[in-house]
Motif scaffolding. Structure first.
Motif, PDB file in Angstrom:
ATOM      1  N   LYS A 263       0.821  -1.209   0.000  1.00 30.87           N
ATOM      2  CA  LYS A 263       0.000   0.000   0.000  1.00 30.87           C
ATOM      3  C   LYS A 263       0.857   1.261   0.000  1.00 30.87           C
ATOM      4  CE  LYS A 263      -4.317  -1.780   1.848  1.00 30.87           C
ATOM      5  NZ  LYS A 263      -5.360  -1.700   2.884  1.00 30.87           N
ATOM      6  N   ARG A 264       1.964   1.233   0.724  1.00 25.82           N
ATOM      7  CA  ARG A 264       2.840   2.403   0.773  1.00 25.82           C
ATOM      8  C   ARG A 264       3.379   2.727  -0.623  1.00 25.82           C
ATOM      9  NH1 ARG A 264       5.833   0.756   4.479  1.00 25.82           N
ATOM     10  NH2 ARG A 264       7.544  -0.102   3.249  1.00 25.82           N
ATOM     11  N   LEU A 265       3.802   1.711  -1.370  1.00 27.96           N
ATOM     12  CA  LEU A 265       4.326   1.949  -2.714  1.00 27.96           C
ATOM     13  C   LEU A 265       3.220   2.409  -3.655  1.00 27.96           C
ATOM     14  CD1 LEU A 265       6.633   1.950  -4.689  1.00 27.96           C
ATOM     15  CD2 LEU A 265       6.315  -0.524  -5.022  1.00 27.96           C
ATOM     16  N   ALA A 266       2.020   1.844  -3.512  1.00 34.83           N
ATOM     17  CA  ALA A 266       0.895   2.278  -4.342  1.00 34.83           C
ATOM     18  C   ALA A 266       0.589   3.757  -4.094  1.00 34.83           C
ATOM     19  CB  ALA A 266      -0.339   1.428  -4.053  1.00 34.83           C
ATOM     20  N   TYR A 267       0.621   4.175  -2.842  1.00 38.95           N
ATOM     21  CA  TYR A 267       0.354   5.580  -2.511  1.00 38.95           C
ATOM     22  C   TYR A 267       1.479   6.484  -3.021  1.00 38.95           C
ATOM     23  CZ  TYR A 267      -3.068   3.514   0.693  1.00 38.95           C
ATOM     24  OH  TYR A 267      -4.115   2.797   1.237  1.00 38.95           O
ATOM     25  N   GLU A 268       2.722   5.986  -2.997  1.00 40.50           N
ATOM     26  CA  GLU A 268       3.844   6.776  -3.513  1.00 40.50           C
ATOM     27  C   GLU A 268       3.706   6.984  -5.028  1.00 40.50           C
ATOM     28  OE1 GLU A 268       7.364   4.722  -2.376  1.00 40.50           O
ATOM     29  OE2 GLU A 268       7.191   5.227  -0.241  1.00 40.50           O
ATOM     30  N   LEU A 269       3.327   5.935  -5.739  1.00 46.15           N
ATOM     31  CA  LEU A 269       3.114   6.058  -7.179  1.00 46.15           C
ATOM     32  C   LEU A 269       1.959   7.008  -7.482  1.00 46.15           C
ATOM     33  CD1 LEU A 269       3.688   2.365  -8.267  1.00 46.15           C
ATOM     34  CD2 LEU A 269       4.836   4.341  -9.254  1.00 46.15           C
ATOM     35  N   HIS A 270       0.908   6.913  -6.690  1.00 44.58           N
ATOM     36  CA  HIS A 270      -0.231   7.812  -6.871  1.00 44.58           C
ATOM     37  C   HIS A 270       0.192   9.258  -6.637  1.00 44.58           C
ATOM     38  CE1 HIS A 270      -4.014   9.845  -5.535  1.00 44.58           C
ATOM     39  NE2 HIS A 270      -4.476   9.217  -6.594  1.00 44.58           N
ATOM     40  N   ALA A 271       0.974   9.500  -5.606  1.00 44.84           N
ATOM     41  CA  ALA A 271       1.436  10.864  -5.305  1.00 44.84           C
ATOM     42  C   ALA A 271       2.346  11.387  -6.405  1.00 44.84           C
ATOM     43  CB  ALA A 271       2.160  10.885  -3.960  1.00 44.84           C
ATOM     44  N   ARG A 272       3.122  10.491  -7.006  1.00 43.19           N
ATOM     45  CA  ARG A 272       4.054  10.898  -8.052  1.00 43.19           C
ATOM     46  C   ARG A 272       3.338  11.502  -9.249  1.00 43.19           C
ATOM     47  NH1 ARG A 272       8.168   6.394  -9.860  1.00 43.19           N
ATOM     48  NH2 ARG A 272       8.500   6.469  -7.605  1.00 43.19           N
ATOM     49  N   VAL A 273       2.165  10.993  -9.588  1.00 40.66           N
ATOM     50  CA  VAL A 273       1.427  11.556 -10.721  1.00 40.66           C
ATOM     51  C   VAL A 273       0.409  12.608 -10.278  1.00 40.66           C
ATOM     52  CG1 VAL A 273       1.741   9.532 -12.191  1.00 40.66           C
ATOM     53  CG2 VAL A 273      -0.232   9.645 -10.673  1.00 40.66           C
ATOM     54  N   THR A 274       0.064  12.621  -8.991  1.00 42.59           N
ATOM     55  CA  THR A 274      -0.877  13.618  -8.490  1.00 42.59           C
ATOM     56  C   THR A 274      -0.215  14.988  -8.373  1.00 42.59           C
ATOM     57  OG1 THR A 274      -2.111  11.957  -7.236  1.00 42.59           O
ATOM     58  CG2 THR A 274      -2.379  14.256  -6.562  1.00 42.59           C
ATOM     59  N   HIS A 275       1.038  15.009  -7.943  1.00 44.08           N
ATOM     60  CA  HIS A 275       1.720  16.272  -7.668  1.00 44.08           C
ATOM     61  C   HIS A 275       2.811  16.597  -8.685  1.00 44.08           C
ATOM     62  CE1 HIS A 275      -0.414  16.325  -3.871  1.00 44.08           C
ATOM     63  NE2 HIS A 275       0.058  15.134  -3.579  1.00 44.08           N
ATOM     64  N   ALA A 276       2.863  15.862  -9.788  1.00 49.28           N
ATOM     65  CA  ALA A 276       3.914  16.081 -10.778  1.00 49.28           C
ATOM     66  C   ALA A 276       3.609  17.297 -11.646  1.00 49.28           C
ATOM     67  CB  ALA A 276       4.087  14.845 -11.649  1.00 49.28           C
ATOM     68  N   ASP A 277       4.662  17.857 -12.207  1.00 47.79           N
ATOM     69  CA  ASP A 277       4.551  18.951 -13.175  1.00 47.79           C
ATOM     70  C   ASP A 277       5.256  18.504 -14.447  1.00 47.79           C
ATOM     71  OD1 ASP A 277       4.145  22.068 -13.652  1.00 47.79           O
ATOM     72  OD2 ASP A 277       6.168  21.554 -14.339  1.00 47.79           O
ATOM     73  N   ILE A 278       4.585  18.637 -15.585  1.00 50.36           N
ATOM     74  CA  ILE A 278       5.125  18.085 -16.825  1.00 50.36           C
ATOM     75  C   ILE A 278       6.415  18.775 -17.239  1.00 50.36           C
ATOM     76  CG2 ILE A 278       3.846  19.563 -18.417  1.00 50.36           C
ATOM     77  CD1 ILE A 278       4.545  15.765 -18.751  1.00 50.36           C
ATOM     78  N   LEU A 279       6.559  20.055 -16.957  1.00 51.03           N
ATOM     79  CA  LEU A 279       7.803  20.744 -17.307  1.00 51.03           C
ATOM     80  C   LEU A 279       8.972  20.203 -16.489  1.00 51.03           C
ATOM     81  CD1 LEU A 279       6.576  24.448 -17.663  1.00 51.03           C
ATOM     82  CD2 LEU A 279       7.193  22.844 -19.496  1.00 51.03           C
ATOM     83  N   GLU A 280       8.734  19.944 -15.217  1.00 47.29           N
ATOM     84  CA  GLU A 280       9.784  19.377 -14.375  1.00 47.29           C
ATOM     85  C   GLU A 280      10.135  17.956 -14.822  1.00 47.29           C
ATOM     86  OE1 GLU A 280       8.594  19.594 -10.324  1.00 47.29           O
ATOM     87  OE2 GLU A 280       8.656  21.788 -10.227  1.00 47.29           O
ATOM     88  N   ILE A 281       9.125  17.199 -15.237  1.00 45.89           N
ATOM     89  CA  ILE A 281       9.387  15.841 -15.727  1.00 45.89           C
ATOM     90  C   ILE A 281      10.302  15.894 -16.942  1.00 45.89           C
ATOM     91  CG2 ILE A 281       8.331  13.849 -16.861  1.00 45.89           C
ATOM     92  CD1 ILE A 281       5.913  14.212 -15.034  1.00 45.89           C
ATOM     93  N   PHE A 282      10.031  16.806 -17.879  1.00 41.98           N
ATOM     94  CA  PHE A 282      10.861  16.913 -19.085  1.00 41.98           C
ATOM     95  C   PHE A 282      12.256  17.434 -18.747  1.00 41.98           C
ATOM     96  CE2 PHE A 282       7.441  15.667 -21.645  1.00 41.98           C
ATOM     97  CZ  PHE A 282       7.870  15.562 -22.957  1.00 41.98           C
ATOM     98  N   GLN A 283      12.342  18.360 -17.813  1.00 41.79           N
ATOM     99  CA  GLN A 283      13.659  18.893 -17.436  1.00 41.79           C
ATOM    100  C   GLN A 283      14.525  17.808 -16.802  1.00 41.79           C
ATOM    101  OE1 GLN A 283      12.664  22.192 -14.905  1.00 41.79           O
ATOM    102  NE2 GLN A 283      12.032  23.515 -16.609  1.00 41.79           N
ATOM    103  N   ASP A 284      13.923  16.961 -15.986  1.00 40.95           N
ATOM    104  CA  ASP A 284      14.672  15.887 -15.324  1.00 40.95           C
ATOM    105  C   ASP A 284      14.875  14.674 -16.230  1.00 40.95           C
ATOM    106  OD1 ASP A 284      14.785  17.460 -13.063  1.00 40.95           O
ATOM    107  OD2 ASP A 284      13.029  16.522 -12.130  1.00 40.95           O
ATOM    108  N   GLY A 285      14.072  14.591 -17.293  1.00 35.78           N
ATOM    109  CA  GLY A 285      14.194  13.487 -18.234  1.00 35.78           C
ATOM    110  C   GLY A 285      12.955  12.607 -18.243  1.00 35.78           C
ATOM    111  N   LEU A 286      12.202  12.634 -19.351  1.00 36.99           N
ATOM    112  CA  LEU A 286      10.993  11.820 -19.444  1.00 36.99           C
ATOM    113  C   LEU A 286      11.329  10.332 -19.374  1.00 36.99           C
ATOM    114  CD1 LEU A 286       7.931  11.599 -19.922  1.00 36.99           C
ATOM    115  CD2 LEU A 286       8.390  11.648 -22.387  1.00 36.99           C
TER     116      LEU A 286
END
Length: 312
Positions: A263-286
């Motif tokens: 459950k902890r990993l599922a919540y971490e994955l959920h948070a990763r896409v809930t609070h992500a910003d697409i510009l930051e994703i591209f800057q860090d590497g898609l």
């Protein structure tokens, strides 16, 4: 619920989703072969093998890379556990083992699909016949999913069915996007050109997102917008965000002992896409972002197996 029953229902749904995803990938690959130079066509043929991680076993049994060989291996080969026919066979076998836990409509849908697959003539899965077969697989998956949602009692069995479907869907969406962006990245002169546009369009169509993209962005097809749609857009049913909404919801409703790690990993994955910003994703590497997601999806699958499904 018995772990053996949960396992059967989880994999029944996961294998139907996998069969549909494979049909989508092969359908788009067949269409892409109409465009581009010889080297680009080879890259397009390699893409499904890269997505599924099955290049090594393919070349062990095939000397030449072609559309026909690819379809034979990824759609019809009963020795390949990830082929469409194997996925449909295993989905039906799992359903048969838990007939008393699923509805008669679910069983009849899977059994009818299996009967048609068993009578399949490989010679008909060529040329236009291949695309008809891929469309049929998608239709059978849609029918099964609709019947499941419309008839299955809301309980632990339903939750495991949803968990299997959406974890598999998230995995396939991430792989498709990563292969297009990383493996099929065109040369600089092709970026923004007709070929690049067609490949991004093909990716959107492979996840039934072309019309959704047009409705939401009303703009030319841009890689960053496609990535935003397939990662962060909750209104897109096959996006990572939408999938992890469903995964988290299913796991919230499942009670298990020693499942905190899963459950902890599922919540971490959920948070990763809930609070992500697409510009930051591209800057860090898609590619790096998607690789990390795929690693964690695989690990989540392992933790779900250990927490709920028991030994094979």
């Amino acid at each position: 619920m018995l772990a053996s029953v949960a396992r059967r229902i989880y994999w029944m749904s996961r294998q139907m989703e996998r069969a549909e995803s494979m049909a989508r990938i092969l359908g788009v690959t067949s269409n892409l072969m109409l465009f581009g130079e010889r080297e680009l066509q080879r890259q397009n043929l390699l893409a499904p093998l890269t997505i599924t991680g099955s290049a090594a076993p393919f070349f062990e049994g095939h000397d030449e890379l072609s559309v026909e060989a690819l379809i034979d291996f990824l759609a019809l080969d009963r020795e390949n556990p990830s082929s469409i026919v194997c996925c449909l066979d295993w989905a039906r076998e799992n359903a048969h083992a838990v007939r008393w836990q699923i509805t008669s409509e679910m069983w009849e849908t899977l059994n009818a699909t299996w009967l048609e697959v068993r009578a399949l003539d490989p010679e008909r899965i060529k040329g236009a016949g291949a695309n008809k077969f891929f469309d049929w697989v998608k239709e059978r998956s849609h029918l099964f999913r609709g019947v499941t949602y419309g008839t299955f009692m809301r309980g632990e069995a339903f939750n495991f069915s949803r968990l299997g479907s959406f974890l598999e869907r998230a995995d396939n969406t991430a792989r498709l996007l990563d292969v297009k962006y990383h493996v099929l990245l065109p040369s600089l002169e092709d970026v923004g050109g007709a070929l690049d546009y067609y490949q991004w369009s093909a990716l959107l169509r492979s996840v039934s997102a072309f019309e959704t993209y047009r409705a939401l962005y009303r703009d030319q097809i841009l890689p960053i917008r496609v990535a935003e749609l397939l990662i962060l857009e909750r209104r897109m049913p096959r996006s990572l965000a939408a999938c992890f909404d469903q995964v988290k919801e299913a796991m919230d409703r499942i009670d298990g002992q020693g499942d905190q790690s899963a459950k902890r990993l599922a919540y971490e994955l959920h948070a990763r896409v809930t609070h992500a910003d697409i510009l930051e994703i591209f800057q860090d590497g898609l590619h790096e972002y998607l690789t990390s997601c795929l690693t964690d999806i695989d690990q989540l699958g392992d933790r779900i197996e250990r927490a709920y499904l028991g030994p094979v």
